[in-house]
Design a protein around this motif. Sequence first.
Motif, PDB file in Angstrom:
ATOM      1  N   LEU A  29      11.669  -5.967   5.235  1.00  0.00           N
ATOM      2  CA  LEU A  29      11.590  -4.526   4.587  1.00  0.00           C
ATOM      3  C   LEU A  29      11.472  -3.109   5.479  1.00  0.00           C
ATOM      4  O   LEU A  29      10.899  -2.919   6.173  1.00  0.00           O
ATOM      5  N   LYS A  30      11.777  -2.017   4.359  1.00  0.00           N
ATOM      6  CA  LYS A  30      11.714  -0.995   5.162  1.00  0.00           C
ATOM      7  C   LYS A  30      10.442  -0.594   5.713  1.00  0.00           C
ATOM      8  O   LYS A  30       9.375  -0.915   4.447  1.00  0.00           O
ATOM      9  N   VAL A  31      10.049   0.263   6.386  1.00  0.00           N
ATOM     10  CA  VAL A  31       8.768   1.128   6.559  1.00  0.00           C
ATOM     11  C   VAL A  31       8.116   1.945   5.262  1.00  0.00           C
ATOM     12  O   VAL A  31       7.220   1.414   5.195  1.00  0.00           O
ATOM     13  N   SER A  32       8.468   2.393   4.804  1.00  0.00           N
ATOM     14  CA  SER A  32       7.956   3.622   3.513  1.00  0.00           C
ATOM     15  C   SER A  32       7.833   2.406   2.189  1.00  0.00           C
ATOM     16  O   SER A  32       6.950   2.294   1.562  1.00  0.00           O
ATOM     17  N   VAL A  33       8.157   1.073   2.282  1.00  0.00           N
ATOM     18  CA  VAL A  33       8.223  -0.161   1.013  1.00  0.00           C
ATOM     19  C   VAL A  33       6.987  -0.931   1.518  1.00  0.00           C
ATOM     20  O   VAL A  33       6.048  -0.789   0.607  1.00  0.00           O
ATOM     21  N   GLN A  34       7.099  -1.315   2.916  1.00  0.00           N
ATOM     22  CA  GLN A  34       5.731  -1.926   3.675  1.00  0.00           C
ATOM     23  C   GLN A  34       5.048  -0.966   2.875  1.00  0.00           C
ATOM     24  O   GLN A  34       3.328  -1.428   2.323  1.00  0.00           O
ATOM     25  N   ARG A  35       4.883   0.870   3.010  1.00  0.00           N
ATOM     26  CA  ARG A  35       3.699   1.687   3.357  1.00  0.00           C
ATOM     27  C   ARG A  35       3.056   1.302   1.880  1.00  0.00           C
ATOM     28  O   ARG A  35       1.881   1.541   1.088  1.00  0.00           O
ATOM     29  N   ALA A  36       4.146   1.653   0.839  1.00  0.00           N
ATOM     30  CA  ALA A  36       4.039   1.608  -0.198  1.00  0.00           C
ATOM     31  C   ALA A  36       2.984   0.333  -1.085  1.00  0.00           C
ATOM     32  O   ALA A  36       2.181   0.315  -1.462  1.00  0.00           O
ATOM     33  N   VAL A 244      -0.247   6.636  -0.140  1.00  0.00           N
ATOM     34  CA  VAL A 244      -1.644   7.459  -1.182  1.00  0.00           C
ATOM     35  C   VAL A 244      -1.283   7.304  -2.721  1.00  0.00           C
ATOM     36  O   VAL A 244      -2.861   7.116  -3.667  1.00  0.00           O
ATOM     37  N   LEU A 245      -0.032   7.442  -2.722  1.00  0.00           N
ATOM     38  CA  LEU A 245       0.512   7.745  -4.222  1.00  0.00           C
ATOM     39  C   LEU A 245       0.227   6.126  -5.072  1.00  0.00           C
ATOM     40  O   LEU A 245      -0.225   6.051  -6.004  1.00  0.00           O
ATOM     41  N   PHE A 246       0.758   5.091  -4.386  1.00  0.00           N
ATOM     42  CA  PHE A 246       0.830   4.087  -4.499  1.00  0.00           C
ATOM     43  C   PHE A 246      -0.593   3.158  -4.760  1.00  0.00           C
ATOM     44  O   PHE A 246      -0.882   2.406  -5.808  1.00  0.00           O
ATOM     45  N   PHE A 247      -1.572   4.121  -3.360  1.00  0.00           N
ATOM     46  CA  PHE A 247      -2.736   4.177  -4.096  1.00  0.00           C
ATOM     47  C   PHE A 247      -3.165   3.766  -5.379  1.00  0.00           C
ATOM     48  O   PHE A 247      -3.912   3.026  -6.039  1.00  0.00           O
ATOM     49  N   ALA A 248      -3.391   4.938  -5.914  1.00  0.00           N
ATOM     50  CA  ALA A 248      -3.235   5.394  -7.344  1.00  0.00           C
ATOM     51  C   ALA A 248      -3.054   4.500  -8.293  1.00  0.00           C
ATOM     52  O   ALA A 248      -3.182   4.407  -9.010  1.00  0.00           O
ATOM     53  N   VAL A 249      -1.306   3.990  -8.083  1.00  0.00           N
ATOM     54  CA  VAL A 249      -1.045   3.764  -9.021  1.00  0.00           C
ATOM     55  C   VAL A 249      -2.069   2.249  -8.977  1.00  0.00           C
ATOM     56  O   VAL A 249      -2.008   1.510 -10.276  1.00  0.00           O
ATOM     57  N   GLY A 250      -2.413   1.379  -7.662  1.00  0.00           N
ATOM     58  CA  GLY A 250      -2.386   0.149  -8.502  1.00  0.00           C
ATOM     59  C   GLY A 250      -4.065   0.584  -8.374  1.00  0.00           C
ATOM     60  O   GLY A 250      -4.409  -0.943  -9.381  1.00  0.00           O
ATOM     61  N   PHE A 251      -4.827   1.152  -8.043  1.00  0.00           N
ATOM     62  CA  PHE A 251      -6.099   1.569  -9.070  1.00  0.00           C
ATOM     63  C   PHE A 251      -5.857   1.830 -10.440  1.00  0.00           C
ATOM     64  O   PHE A 251      -6.326   0.701 -10.919  1.00  0.00           O
ATOM     65  N   SER A 252      -4.934   2.277 -10.905  1.00  0.00           N
ATOM     66  CA  SER A 252      -5.000   2.476 -12.172  1.00  0.00           C
ATOM     67  C   SER A 252      -4.891   1.739 -13.531  1.00  0.00           C
ATOM     68  O   SER A 252      -5.434   1.360 -14.267  1.00  0.00           O
TER      69      SER A 252
END
Length: 262
Positions: A29-36, A244-252
């Motif tokens: 997995l790409k680093v950006s994908v892992q981070r997301a 951070v953006l995907f944190f918000a997606v997961g939370f919501s």
Amino acid sequence: MNMSIIGLLIPFIGTSAGAACVFLLKNDLKVSVQRALTGFAAGVMVAASIWSLIIPAIEQSAERGRWAFLPAVIGFWLGVLFLFLLDHLIPHLHRRIGQTDQLEGPKSRLDRTMMMVLAVTLHNIPEGMAVGVVYAGLISGSGGITAGAALALALGIAIQNFPEGAIISMPLFAEGKSKPKSFGLGVLSGAVEPVFGGVAILVASLVVPAMPYFLTFAAGAMLYVVVEELIPEMSAGEHSNIGVLFFAVGFSLMMALDVALG
């Protein structure tokens, strides 16, 4: 009881589905994908801890009046300290996404990945306990817990388990293990969830008055994982905004699932 068994298996299925990515993807997995994915997982776990565990625990302690928060605080701290002790008693790896391996040679890289398997397996324990405790509350008829809320928690944890399964199986394959073996190790990392979930159901069902403590114990353990492991990983390196953006997606998403299904 059948509903509880299905609920315990849902997070395990999420881990297994993530581990199956090793059969579909050619590269890690790409680093950006892992981070997301890590940010998304963190958001799901935070929302699940609040809406599915802490709030029901406080509602169940309403007869204490202004002290209704006390069982929640005690249980929360017991969960945090439990994970703190596990982290120090069982060796694990703080793997930072985007950092280069400091150990040289294929054997050292494989050792790091195997430690990652151990770390994820360790952190799956409180997730399994959280699902088990919620279903124990549902079985016992404890106030504040509905079938929809229990299902929402199980689904939320399954969603966040998907990237964990992939983050285990893909590096194992990249470092020389066969696809079936990499998949198997990814699946095994999630096997502790239904086991500890079943134990939590048995214990919590026997001590119904202590349910608020059990609920917030699971919340404290899950939030410890988020702060200690997931947030540092999603924020590592440059351009960490995606985490951070995907944190918000997961939370919501988890918040919406809990309210809609509850």
